[in-house]
Design an enzyme around this catalytic site. Sequence first.
Site, PDB file in Angstrom:
ATOM      1  N   ASP A 169      -9.895  16.069  44.904  1.00 56.14           N
ATOM      2  CA  ASP A 169     -11.084  16.932  44.926  1.00 56.14           C
ATOM      3  C   ASP A 169     -11.616  17.153  46.338  1.00 56.14           C
ATOM      4  O   ASP A 169     -12.820  17.309  46.552  1.00 56.14           O
ATOM      5  CB  ASP A 169     -12.193  16.354  44.027  1.00 56.14           C
ATOM      6  CG  ASP A 169     -11.685  16.074  42.625  1.00 56.14           C
ATOM      7  OD1 ASP A 169     -10.897  16.886  42.137  1.00 56.14           O
ATOM      8  OD2 ASP A 169     -12.077  15.049  42.045  1.00 56.14           O
ATOM      9  N   HIS A 206      -8.469  22.523  40.508  1.00 52.55           N
ATOM     10  CA  HIS A 206      -8.645  23.146  41.823  1.00 52.55           C
ATOM     11  C   HIS A 206      -9.537  24.373  41.693  1.00 52.55           C
ATOM     12  O   HIS A 206      -9.243  25.280  40.915  1.00 52.55           O
ATOM     13  CB  HIS A 206      -7.281  23.530  42.413  1.00 52.55           C
ATOM     14  CG  HIS A 206      -6.375  22.344  42.597  1.00 52.55           C
ATOM     15  ND1 HIS A 206      -5.058  22.456  42.930  1.00 52.55           N
ATOM     16  CD2 HIS A 206      -6.615  21.010  42.499  1.00 52.55           C
ATOM     17  CE1 HIS A 206      -4.528  21.243  43.025  1.00 52.55           C
ATOM     18  NE2 HIS A 206      -5.449  20.351  42.755  1.00 52.55           N
TER      19      HIS A 206
HETATM   20  P1  GDP Z   1      -9.452  20.165  44.811  1.00 49.92           P
HETATM   21  O1  GDP Z   1      -9.122  19.418  43.568  1.00 49.92           O
HETATM   22  O2  GDP Z   1      -9.051  19.419  46.040  1.00 49.92           O
HETATM   23  O3  GDP Z   1      -8.939  21.572  44.816  1.00 49.92           O
HETATM   24  O4  GDP Z   1     -11.051  20.263  44.871  1.00 49.92           O
HETATM   25  P2  GDP Z   1     -12.043  20.627  43.649  1.00 49.92           P
HETATM   26  O5  GDP Z   1     -11.970  22.076  43.397  1.00 49.92           O
HETATM   27  O6  GDP Z   1     -11.806  19.699  42.511  1.00 49.92           O
HETATM   28  O7  GDP Z   1     -13.439  20.199  44.259  1.00 49.92           O
HETATM   29  C1  GDP Z   1     -13.920  20.717  45.448  1.00 49.92           C
HETATM   30  C2  GDP Z   1     -15.284  21.390  45.189  1.00 49.92           C
HETATM   31  O8  GDP Z   1     -15.923  21.618  46.411  1.00 49.92           O
HETATM   32  C3  GDP Z   1     -15.168  22.741  44.521  1.00 49.92           C
HETATM   33  O9  GDP Z   1     -16.290  22.949  43.708  1.00 49.92           O
HETATM   34  C4  GDP Z   1     -15.188  23.719  45.709  1.00 49.92           C
HETATM   35  O10 GDP Z   1     -15.688  25.010  45.366  1.00 49.92           O
HETATM   36  C5  GDP Z   1     -16.148  23.019  46.630  1.00 49.92           C
HETATM   37  N1  GDP Z   1     -15.909  23.228  48.061  1.00 49.92           N
HETATM   38  C6  GDP Z   1     -14.725  23.301  48.722  1.00 49.92           C
HETATM   39  N2  GDP Z   1     -14.932  23.384  50.051  1.00 49.92           N
HETATM   40  C7  GDP Z   1     -16.272  23.364  50.233  1.00 49.92           C
HETATM   41  C8  GDP Z   1     -17.114  23.372  51.398  1.00 49.92           C
HETATM   42  O11 GDP Z   1     -16.663  23.418  52.536  1.00 49.92           O
HETATM   43  N3  GDP Z   1     -18.466  23.319  51.172  1.00 49.92           N
HETATM   44  C9  GDP Z   1     -19.005  23.252  49.920  1.00 49.92           C
HETATM   45  N4  GDP Z   1     -20.329  23.193  49.791  1.00 49.92           N
HETATM   46  N5  GDP Z   1     -18.241  23.236  48.818  1.00 49.92           N
HETATM   47  C10 GDP Z   1     -16.901  23.274  48.971  1.00 49.92           C
HETATM   48  P1  IMO Z   2      -7.133  17.139  42.069  1.00 46.90           P
HETATM   49  O1  IMO Z   2      -5.802  17.806  42.217  1.00 46.90           O
HETATM   50  C1  IMO Z   2      -9.397  13.479  41.247  1.00 46.90           C
HETATM   51  C2  IMO Z   2      -7.428  10.433  38.768  1.00 46.90           C
HETATM   52  C3  IMO Z   2      -8.114  10.249  37.414  1.00 46.90           C
HETATM   53  C4  IMO Z   2      -7.824   8.779  37.169  1.00 46.90           C
HETATM   54  C5  IMO Z   2      -6.413   8.614  37.742  1.00 46.90           C
HETATM   55  C6  IMO Z   2      -5.303   8.679  36.712  1.00 46.90           C
HETATM   56  O2  IMO Z   2      -8.158  17.950  41.383  1.00 46.90           O
HETATM   57  O3  IMO Z   2      -7.591  16.537  43.348  1.00 46.90           O
HETATM   58  P2  IMO Z   2      -4.243  10.663  35.266  1.00 46.90           P
HETATM   59  O4  IMO Z   2      -4.881  11.543  34.238  1.00 46.90           O
HETATM   60  O5  IMO Z   2      -3.614  11.385  36.387  1.00 46.90           O
HETATM   61  O6  IMO Z   2      -3.316   9.654  34.658  1.00 46.90           O
HETATM   62  O7  IMO Z   2      -5.487   9.808  35.865  1.00 46.90           O
HETATM   63  O8  IMO Z   2      -6.239   9.673  38.678  1.00 46.90           O
HETATM   64  N1  IMO Z   2      -7.051  11.830  39.083  1.00 46.90           N
HETATM   65  C7  IMO Z   2      -7.767  12.638  39.876  1.00 46.90           C
HETATM   66  N2  IMO Z   2      -8.952  12.451  40.494  1.00 46.90           N
HETATM   67  N3  IMO Z   2      -8.733  14.637  41.423  1.00 46.90           N
HETATM   68  C8  IMO Z   2      -7.541  14.838  40.826  1.00 46.90           C
HETATM   69  O9  IMO Z   2      -6.795  15.943  41.035  1.00 46.90           O
HETATM   70  C9  IMO Z   2      -7.014  13.826  39.994  1.00 46.90           C
HETATM   71  N4  IMO Z   2      -5.886  13.698  39.269  1.00 46.90           N
HETATM   72  C10 IMO Z   2      -5.922  12.471  38.725  1.00 46.90           C
HETATM   73  O10 IMO Z   2      -9.486  10.508  37.495  1.00 46.90           O
HETATM   74  O11 IMO Z   2      -8.687   7.970  37.917  1.00 46.90           O
HETATM   75 MG    MG Z   3     -10.034  18.705  41.839  1.00 48.13          MG
END
Ligand code: GDP
Ligand code: IMO
Ligand code: MG
Length: 459
Positions: free
Chosen positions: A43, A71
């Site tokens: 994340d 994502h």
């Molecule tokens: P990922 O799993 O790595 O793709 O990340 P996620 O989408 O799960 O979580 C990142 C969150 O942060 C999302 O809600 C994005 O829209 C938000 N985000 C990403 N970059 C920025 C940033 O530079 N500033 C802020 N405020 N939010 C961001």
């Molecule tokens: P992105 O791509 C954050 C974590 C789960 C749990 C552990 C195992 O959005 O960054 P699983 O279901 O994979 O067997 O869970 O891994 N986990 C993540 N945490 N971002 C992710 O993906 C994750 N993918 C798995 O929360 O602790």
């Molecule tokens: Mg994510």
Amino acid sequence: MCSVFLTSHNTNPAFGLVPICGAVQWSAVGNRVTVVLGAQWGDEGKGKVVDLLAQDADMVCRCQGGNNAGHTVVVDSVEYDFHLLPSGIINPKATAFIGNGVVIHLPGLFEEAEKNERKGKGLQGWEGRLVISDRAHIVFDFHQAVDGVQEQQRQEQAGKNLGTTKKGIGPVYSAKAARSGLRICDLLHDFDQFSERYKGLAKHYKSMYPTVVIDVDGELAKLKSCMERIKPMVRDGVHFMHEALHGPPKKILVEGANAALLDIDFGTYPFVTSSNCTVGGVCTGLGMPPQNVGEVYGVVKAYTTRVGIGAFPTEQSNEIGELLQTRGKEVGVTTGRKRRCGWLDLVLVKYAHMINGFTAIALTKLDILDVLPEIKVGVVYNLDNQPIPHFPANQEVLQRVEVQYDTLPGWNSDTSAARRFEDLPENAQKYVLYIEEHLGVPVKWIGVGKSRESMIQLF
Ligand code: GDP
Ligand code: IMO
Ligand code: MG
């Protein structure tokens, strides 16, 4: 014995050295892929970085994980969420490739695409642009149900579960390793044979987990209709990738799912996912040689978050953690769980860099720190008052480390409108430079908001 000469390919810098041995001319390296990987516990904002790079990409790929990933991409104020599809599919000119290392829940794949299609124009023509490797393993409904039962058993037997996403990731990769899994090629080859093997697998799970409800006929019917739909998308993944690497110059992007500290080998085991989310997973998950790996961008959030269970040395279970959680809207995209929050941990990011060899960093969510009077950064782990030289493998040890912090002054002003490095307040610039120096990796992007535009590019 012949001698070997090395000459460089003149027309395209993406092509490497061409060794010539006597009359034999060996093939050029080919196109190099750009890789985006999570450097913490997930994340970090990979979706946003991928979206930025995908705007002029010809091909966008996923190499590992399943729909446990979440994502987010924000375009024209529309928030898209991707789980199994490469986020770069939002570029209508890009071909999206799901490699053999990915595990696919087929109904989930279609639901995800259709949900995003309803949100905006981004997914136009996705069905004609998606390619799926025939070697990818299939996630069944019973893998997901078993994931839930295993979590319950962990809780009952050891008083602690893993906090999985219950998307069947552990069970399906276990079946892959046990050589009882079923792949896309099996589904397409002979449905009767596939059905028999599916039934055998379902029976096996039922005997191991009697409480799990399995609707054999219902799921087989769903799979049959999915089969018709995916048929035109399925290719021999190795051949498809090879052609992409060795055809005309192409921009190929690989979107890592999950992150380094969730990697099955290098993460905080057992509180990890079940695939290789580090750079090795790119080659095994797409079927491509390491010399075709080009830039490797590490995505680092300006602080740290973690969803689920497991040690978290810089976690702030206090008002700082709450502030980061609220301001950063730190809620899981896949599960809706609140993310645990803490200070940036550079011991951990350095460790991720040792494994991945980041060529540059994308530092995201700097804007979330705008209101803090001072900012801490974890730089050393101490154990029994002694600094330890490496990132501990054992979870009990990691739980015990005491973090030594450096404290930097905050900037107490809004960075969300900054579009150039010079627009950032001096202390924000110092924070970025501090990270860069400590890691010895250049910061190429700085995120100051959710939208595409809220990204400062440094070079
Ligand atoms: P990922 O799993 O790595 O793709 O990340 P996620 O989408 O799960 O979580 C990142 C969150 O942060 C999302 O809600 C994005 O829209 C938000 N985000 C990403 N970059 C920025 C940033 O530079 N500033 C802020 N405020 N939010 C961001
Ligand atoms: P992105 O791509 C954050 C974590 C789960 C749990 C552990 C195992 O959005 O960054 P699983 O279901 O994979 O067997 O869970 O891994 N986990 C993540 N945490 N971002 C992710 O993906 C994750 N993918 C798995 O929360 O602790
Ligand atoms: Mg994510």
